[in-house]
Scaffold this active site. Structure first.
Site, PDB file in Angstrom:
ATOM      1  N   ARG A 239      -7.030 -74.942  56.893  1.00 49.58           N
ATOM      2  CA  ARG A 239      -5.812 -75.371  57.543  1.00 49.58           C
ATOM      3  C   ARG A 239      -6.176 -75.634  58.965  1.00 49.58           C
ATOM      4  O   ARG A 239      -6.796 -75.022  59.706  1.00 49.58           O
ATOM      5  CB  ARG A 239      -4.921 -74.148  57.497  1.00 49.58           C
ATOM      6  CG  ARG A 239      -4.377 -73.827  56.202  1.00 49.58           C
ATOM      7  CD  ARG A 239      -4.411 -72.381  55.843  1.00 49.58           C
ATOM      8  NE  ARG A 239      -4.588 -72.407  54.170  1.00 49.58           N
ATOM      9  CZ  ARG A 239      -4.393 -71.201  53.974  1.00 49.58           C
ATOM     10  NH1 ARG A 239      -4.178 -69.973  54.453  1.00 49.58           N
ATOM     11  NH2 ARG A 239      -4.583 -70.900  52.458  1.00 49.58           N
TER      12      ARG A 239
ATOM     13  N   LEU B 127      -2.551 -60.895  43.094  1.00 47.90           N
ATOM     14  CA  LEU B 127      -4.044 -60.519  42.951  1.00 47.90           C
ATOM     15  C   LEU B 127      -4.944 -61.860  43.256  1.00 47.90           C
ATOM     16  O   LEU B 127      -4.457 -63.183  42.410  1.00 47.90           O
ATOM     17  CB  LEU B 127      -4.451 -60.095  41.503  1.00 47.90           C
ATOM     18  CG  LEU B 127      -5.870 -59.558  41.197  1.00 47.90           C
ATOM     19  CD1 LEU B 127      -6.204 -58.462  42.240  1.00 47.90           C
ATOM     20  CD2 LEU B 127      -5.816 -59.119  39.744  1.00 47.90           C
TER      21      LEU B 127
ATOM     22  N   VAL C 266      11.719 -74.007  49.579  1.00 49.53           N
ATOM     23  CA  VAL C 266      13.377 -73.698  49.150  1.00 49.53           C
ATOM     24  C   VAL C 266      13.851 -73.040  50.672  1.00 49.53           C
ATOM     25  O   VAL C 266      13.179 -71.921  51.257  1.00 49.53           O
ATOM     26  CB  VAL C 266      13.256 -72.386  48.312  1.00 49.53           C
ATOM     27  CG1 VAL C 266      14.595 -71.771  47.941  1.00 49.53           C
ATOM     28  CG2 VAL C 266      12.698 -72.930  47.004  1.00 49.53           C
TER      29      VAL C 266
ATOM     30  N   HIS D 166       1.020 -73.201  46.806  1.00 47.46           N
ATOM     31  CA  HIS D 166       0.646 -72.327  48.030  1.00 47.46           C
ATOM     32  C   HIS D 166       1.260 -72.558  49.115  1.00 47.46           C
ATOM     33  O   HIS D 166       0.843 -72.476  50.350  1.00 47.46           O
ATOM     34  CB  HIS D 166      -1.077 -72.258  47.934  1.00 47.46           C
ATOM     35  CG  HIS D 166      -1.323 -70.949  48.223  1.00 47.46           C
ATOM     36  ND1 HIS D 166      -2.056 -70.346  47.271  1.00 47.46           N
ATOM     37  CD2 HIS D 166      -1.472 -70.172  49.345  1.00 47.46           C
ATOM     38  CE1 HIS D 166      -2.464 -69.103  47.859  1.00 47.46           C
ATOM     39  NE2 HIS D 166      -2.150 -69.163  49.071  1.00 47.46           N
TER      40      HIS D 166
HETATM   41  C1  FNR Z   1       1.075 -67.612  51.528  1.00 45.81           C
HETATM   42  N1  FNR Z   1       0.928 -67.922  50.164  1.00 45.81           N
HETATM   43  C2  FNR Z   1       0.125 -66.641  49.517  1.00 45.81           C
HETATM   44  N2  FNR Z   1       0.112 -66.915  48.028  1.00 45.81           N
HETATM   45  C3  FNR Z   1      -0.586 -66.034  47.539  1.00 45.81           C
HETATM   46  O1  FNR Z   1      -0.952 -65.948  46.301  1.00 45.81           O
HETATM   47  N3  FNR Z   1      -1.340 -64.889  48.185  1.00 45.81           N
HETATM   48  C4  FNR Z   1      -1.147 -64.785  49.687  1.00 45.81           C
HETATM   49  O2  FNR Z   1      -1.991 -63.985  50.102  1.00 45.81           O
HETATM   50  C5  FNR Z   1      -0.489 -65.662  50.191  1.00 45.81           C
HETATM   51  N4  FNR Z   1      -0.427 -65.932  51.576  1.00 45.81           N
HETATM   52  C6  FNR Z   1       0.279 -66.696  52.585  1.00 45.81           C
HETATM   53  C7  FNR Z   1       0.392 -66.665  53.698  1.00 45.81           C
HETATM   54  C8  FNR Z   1       1.488 -67.280  54.236  1.00 45.81           C
HETATM   55  C9  FNR Z   1       1.443 -67.499  55.873  1.00 45.81           C
HETATM   56  C10 FNR Z   1       2.201 -68.397  53.497  1.00 45.81           C
HETATM   57  C11 FNR Z   1       3.207 -69.407  54.329  1.00 45.81           C
HETATM   58  C12 FNR Z   1       1.986 -68.696  52.227  1.00 45.81           C
HETATM   59  C13 FNR Z   1       1.563 -68.599  49.229  1.00 45.81           C
HETATM   60  C14 FNR Z   1       3.136 -68.361  49.138  1.00 45.81           C
HETATM   61  O3  FNR Z   1       3.167 -67.254  47.991  1.00 45.81           O
HETATM   62  C15 FNR Z   1       4.092 -69.153  48.387  1.00 45.81           C
HETATM   63  O4  FNR Z   1       3.286 -69.824  47.379  1.00 45.81           O
HETATM   64  C16 FNR Z   1       4.371 -70.268  49.526  1.00 45.81           C
HETATM   65  O5  FNR Z   1       4.393 -69.697  50.974  1.00 45.81           O
HETATM   66  C17 FNR Z   1       5.734 -71.011  49.324  1.00 45.81           C
HETATM   67  O6  FNR Z   1       6.294 -71.879  50.010  1.00 45.81           O
HETATM   68  P1  FNR Z   1       7.293 -71.791  51.061  1.00 45.81           P
HETATM   69  O7  FNR Z   1       8.527 -70.610  50.393  1.00 45.81           O
HETATM   70  O8  FNR Z   1       6.658 -70.747  52.389  1.00 45.81           O
HETATM   71  O9  FNR Z   1       7.554 -73.140  51.438  1.00 45.81           O
END
Ligand code: FNR
Length: 357
Positions: free
Chosen positions: A172, A136, A284, A250
């Protein structure tokens, strides 16, 4: 005659990324791969694992390492969870349905993003038996936030993951350059349905600890706080009835130049002192990374992009393959370290290198 070569099977998460990149629209690949600012934190998440070395023990008589874990929101067959990531339908037409089935097959927990392109009810229906948690972003309209909580509860989610590192949206550069601001035709953030209309996801700059306290009042689901990097915040979270924390930046997509998650993990683990499970995500990519995080105090890790790469390379099968690869790598690394269980890893098994390899 040489046998005709089938497409080679990727042999690691990074090879799955290359395979997904071949298949995805370059703009969507950039959306998944990219990070905020100069992408310093994005790179640091991965490279920080490269500055840590594992120090194995020998002759420990480990026959079959134990991988299973139990967390406040449920159990998993391995300490690798699916992090919440948005827009899976950009990677595969089945989107989050395919990811949830992959999580069910591999008996791990999938954290469904608020920004999923399939509604949480439909994700649950597509993957009976899947262990789902719901992520959320607290919405400024608290009544609508509560509606989302009720929907997650009704869909059978085992925990509420509240992401707190996004009071505003991190810019980004790749998306700016590509002009990627809207989902392509027909795709929507399906959780944002409110009666007949679809609301846009909005961020809540005013989000504070009061919102967390309020959430603990309105639901009996465990609250998992995602996006903690400061030890003082970890302690405050415990005071607010949070059941678990995710050390996360994130995936380098919010504030650039914050530390790699594995670099702050020991401080957070020390601050929490075992009072609640601490999870980690970010960078990771190998089973050895999982061991390092667990040795430094994590109860489990979550992977974001790796699962998207599996999905983009080969749909549900690819997502299963990525998760099974990580499981096999964790199991092999535990055996090679002489460690019988994921619960037996300890900080002495990790050495910090002065210079990376
Ligand atoms: C995310 N992340 C993310 N986190 C969250 O709480 N809500 C979301 O909707 C999203 N959306 C999202 C989209 C994309 C394309 C990415 C790459 C990441 C962050 C995600 O939960 C997490 O913290 C990271 O992706 C962890 O890093 P790695 O495993 O991608 O290196």
């Amino acid at each position: 005659m040489r046998p005709s070569n089938p497409a080679p099977e990727p042999a690691g998460v990074r090879e799955f990324e290359a395979a997904a990149r071949e298949r995805l629209d370059p703009v969507h690949y950039d959306y998944f791969a990219g990070g905020a600012g100069d992408e310093i934190t994005l790179r640091a998440n991965e490279s920080a694992f490269g500055r840590l070395a594992l120090l194995p023990r020998v002759l420990r008589g480990v026959e079959k390492p134990e991988l299973g874990i139990t967390l406040p929101g449920g159990s998993a067959s391995m300490p690798v969870l699916v992090a919440p990531t948005a827009f899976h339908c950009l990677a595969d037409p089945e989107g989050e349905r395919a990811t949830a089935r992959a999580a069910a097959t591999t008996e791990t927990i999938m954290i469904v993003s608020l920004a999923s392109t399939v509604a949480v009810e439909d994700v649950a229906a597509a993957a009976p038996g899947a262990r789902l948690w719901f992520q959320l972003f607290v919405q400024p309209d608290m009544a609508f936030t509560e509606t989302l909580v009720r929907r997650a509860e009704a869909a059978g989610c085992g925990a509420l993951v509240v992401t707190v590192d996004a009071p505003v949206f991190g810019t980004r550069g790749r998306d700016e350059r590509n002009g990627f601001h809207d989902l392509p035709g027909g795709l929507r953030c399906e959780n944002m349905r409110d009666g007949d209309r679809i609301r846009p996801i909005v961020f809540s700059p005013a989000i504070s600890w009061d919102h967390i306290a309020r959430l603990t009042e309105i639901t009996s689901l465990p609250i998992v706080l995602k996006g903690v990097l400061h030890p003082s915040d970890a302690r405050t979270a415990l005071d607010h009835g949070v059941s678990a924390l995710i050390v996360s930046n994130h995936g380098g997509r919010q504030l650039d130049t914050v530390p790699a998650t594995v670099d702050v993990l020991p401080e957070i683990a020390a601050a929490v002192g075992g009072a609640a499970p601490v999870l980690l995500d970010g960078g990771v990519r190998r089973g050895t990374d999982v061991l390092k995080a667990l040795a430094l105090g994590a109860s489990a890790v979550a992977v974001g992009r790796p699962v998207v790469w599996g999905l983009g390379a080969d749909g549900e099968r690819g997502a299963v393959r990525v998760l099974e690869l990580l499981r096999a790598e964790v199991e092999e690394a535990l055996a090679l370290c002489g460690v019988a269980s994921v619960h037996d890893l300890e900080p002495g098994m990790v050495r910090r290198l002065r210079r990376p390899w």
